[in-house]
Design a protein around this motif. Structure first.
Motif, short mmCIF file in Angstrom:
data_model
loop_
_atom_site.label_atom_id
_atom_site.label_comp_id
_atom_site.label_asym_id
_atom_site.label_seq_id
_atom_site.Cartn_x
_atom_site.Cartn_y
_atom_site.Cartn_z
N TRP A 57 0.84 -1.19 0.00
CA TRP A 57 0.00 0.00 0.00
C TRP A 57 0.88 1.24 0.00
O TRP A 57 2.04 1.21 0.40
CB TRP A 57 -0.94 0.01 1.20
CG TRP A 57 -0.27 0.22 2.52
CD1 TRP A 57 0.05 1.41 3.12
CD2 TRP A 57 0.20 -0.80 3.41
NE1 TRP A 57 0.67 1.20 4.33
CE2 TRP A 57 0.78 -0.15 4.53
CE3 TRP A 57 0.19 -2.19 3.37
CZ2 TRP A 57 1.32 -0.85 5.59
CZ3 TRP A 57 0.75 -2.89 4.42
CH2 TRP A 57 1.30 -2.22 5.52
N THR A 58 0.28 2.35 -0.47
CA THR A 58 0.97 3.63 -0.52
C THR A 58 0.06 4.70 0.05
O THR A 58 -1.11 4.80 -0.33
CB THR A 58 1.33 4.01 -1.98
OG1 THR A 58 2.15 2.98 -2.54
CG2 THR A 58 2.10 5.33 -2.00
N VAL A 64 -5.19 6.65 0.01
CA VAL A 64 -4.38 5.46 0.26
C VAL A 64 -4.62 4.50 -0.90
O VAL A 64 -5.77 4.17 -1.20
CB VAL A 64 -4.75 4.78 1.58
CG1 VAL A 64 -3.98 3.47 1.75
CG2 VAL A 64 -4.49 5.71 2.75
N GLN A 65 -3.55 4.09 -1.56
CA GLN A 65 -3.68 3.06 -2.59
C GLN A 65 -3.42 1.72 -1.92
O GLN A 65 -2.29 1.40 -1.56
CB GLN A 65 -2.71 3.30 -3.74
CG GLN A 65 -2.88 2.30 -4.88
CD GLN A 65 -2.01 2.62 -6.08
OE1 GLN A 65 -1.42 3.69 -6.16
NE2 GLN A 65 -1.92 1.70 -7.02
N LEU A 66 -4.49 0.98 -1.72
CA LEU A 66 -4.44 -0.27 -0.94
C LEU A 66 -4.46 -1.46 -1.88
O LEU A 66 -5.41 -1.67 -2.63
CB LEU A 66 -5.66 -0.32 -0.01
CG LEU A 66 -5.75 -1.49 0.96
CD1 LEU A 66 -4.71 -1.35 2.06
CD2 LEU A 66 -7.15 -1.57 1.56
N VAL A 70 -3.81 -6.86 0.59
CA VAL A 70 -3.31 -6.43 1.91
C VAL A 70 -4.21 -7.05 2.98
O VAL A 70 -5.42 -6.83 2.98
CB VAL A 70 -3.32 -4.89 2.04
CG1 VAL A 70 -2.95 -4.48 3.46
CG2 VAL A 70 -2.37 -4.27 1.03
N SER A 161 -5.99 -2.76 -6.96
CA SER A 161 -5.92 -2.00 -5.71
C SER A 161 -7.19 -1.19 -5.54
O SER A 161 -8.06 -1.17 -6.42
CB SER A 161 -4.70 -1.06 -5.72
OG SER A 161 -4.85 -0.06 -6.72
N HIS A 163 -8.27 2.78 -4.31
CA HIS A 163 -7.81 4.12 -3.98
C HIS A 163 -8.85 4.75 -3.04
O HIS A 163 -9.93 5.16 -3.49
CB HIS A 163 -7.67 4.96 -5.25
CG HIS A 163 -6.65 4.41 -6.23
ND1 HIS A 163 -5.49 5.08 -6.55
CD2 HIS A 163 -6.61 3.25 -6.93
CE1 HIS A 163 -4.80 4.37 -7.41
NE2 HIS A 163 -5.46 3.26 -7.67
#
Length: 297
Positions: A57-58, A64-66, A70, A161, A163
């Motif tokens: 993630w970022t 948050v880009q998950l 995750v 992902s 967002h």
């Protein structure tokens, strides 16, 4: 049943393009239940566990880009500040073993109305990033659910992902089950305050054919908070506003009778959860503004 095991994201997309009916499996917490009970017997299983980027993630300035895989455990432990509603929802997922394996991508792929992550995702606001060999696209969460256990994915697409907008205000999540753990939701409710836009978003699970927002309730509450100057003053929301919000949330539900609960019970429970979570989030907002006794005046 054939088992496909790509070593990279590119290989996974190629495999999905070649075998569009292949069912992705990562945590397997939904898929394996369906297979074990013989509710599904796909020709191909597409194992995504070797693709490390799906477990990353970022945290950006606004979102948050998950990664789709995750684990819920990491959301609870690492992203509680940025994604408080989703972290609370993650706490209610089954057992520690399943929270260590399951992720949001599985909930989205299965698209069950009872998926624990859906109300929190709807309330927070997000976009689902999907990709195929043809390219990638972002699907707004409001457009993602298309029917009972159906989503907006094309046959050759995989979820990469999500967002999710970082919390700019308090968020809450509540779930009713037939017991305290290892249970599918009888119904669930998520709410998120967005002070930057002075709006409230909701999410309802397991009380309609798909996860839904209570849009009429949101519109009513947004207008009431704005007209009453509540965002600026931080004063307590009046019982009449909270009651009307709860009734509108209950009215948004379109549940069924099943072995876990009746439709009437689900509607009632949604209203109760809406009123309580609104109270919890607003009190947290008031506390953050430093409003004490004067806010109750």
């Amino acid at each position: 049943m054939d088992f496909l095991r790509p070593a990279s994201w590119e290989e996974a997309l190629a495999a999905k393009a070649e075998h569009p009916t292949a069912v992705p499996i990562a945590g397997g917490t939904d898929v394996m239940v369906e297979i074990n009970f013989d509710h599904r017997r796909p020709d191909y299983l597409l194992d995504l566990n070797r693709i490390g980027e799906l477990r990353e993630w970022t945290v950006g300035e606004e979102t948050v880009q998950l990664g789709a895989s995750v684990p819920y455990t990491q959301i609870m432990e690492e992203l509680r500040t940025e994604l408080p509603g989703l972290a609370l929802a993650s706490h209610t997922v089954a057992s520690p073993q399943i929270r260590n394996r399951g992720g949001v991508g599985g909930n989205l792929g299965t698209a069950s109305p009872a998926g624990d992550a859906h109300p929190a995702l709807l309330a927070a606001d997000c976009e689902v990033e999907v990709e195929s060999v043809r390219g990638s696209r972002l699907i707004p969460i409001d457009d993602f659910y298309t029917g009972v256990k159906r989503n907006a994915l094309a046959a050759d697409e995989l979820i990469k992902s999500v967002h999710i907008k970082k919390a700019d205000g308090p968020q809450q999540y509540s779930k009713v089950g037939t017991r305290n753990a290892m249970v599918i939701a009888v119904c669930a409710f998520g709410v998120a305050l967005h002070p930057e836009t002075r709006t409230v978003r909701t999410g309802i699970g397991s009380a309609a054919p798909t996860p839904i927002r209570a849009k009429a309730a949101e519109e009513f509450l947004n207008a009431a908070l704005d007209e009453g100057g509540f965002w600026d003053s931080g004063k307590i929301i009046t019982p009449s506003i909270a009651k009307q919000f709860a009734e509108l949330c209950s009215g948004a539900a379109n549940p069924i009778d099943d072995v876990r609960g009746t439709a009437n019970y689900r509607r009632h429970a949604v209203g109760i959860m809406a009123r309580r979570t609104l109270g919890w989030t607003w009190e947290s907002y008031r506390s953050g503004k430093g409003r004490g006794a004067e806010g109750a005046a």
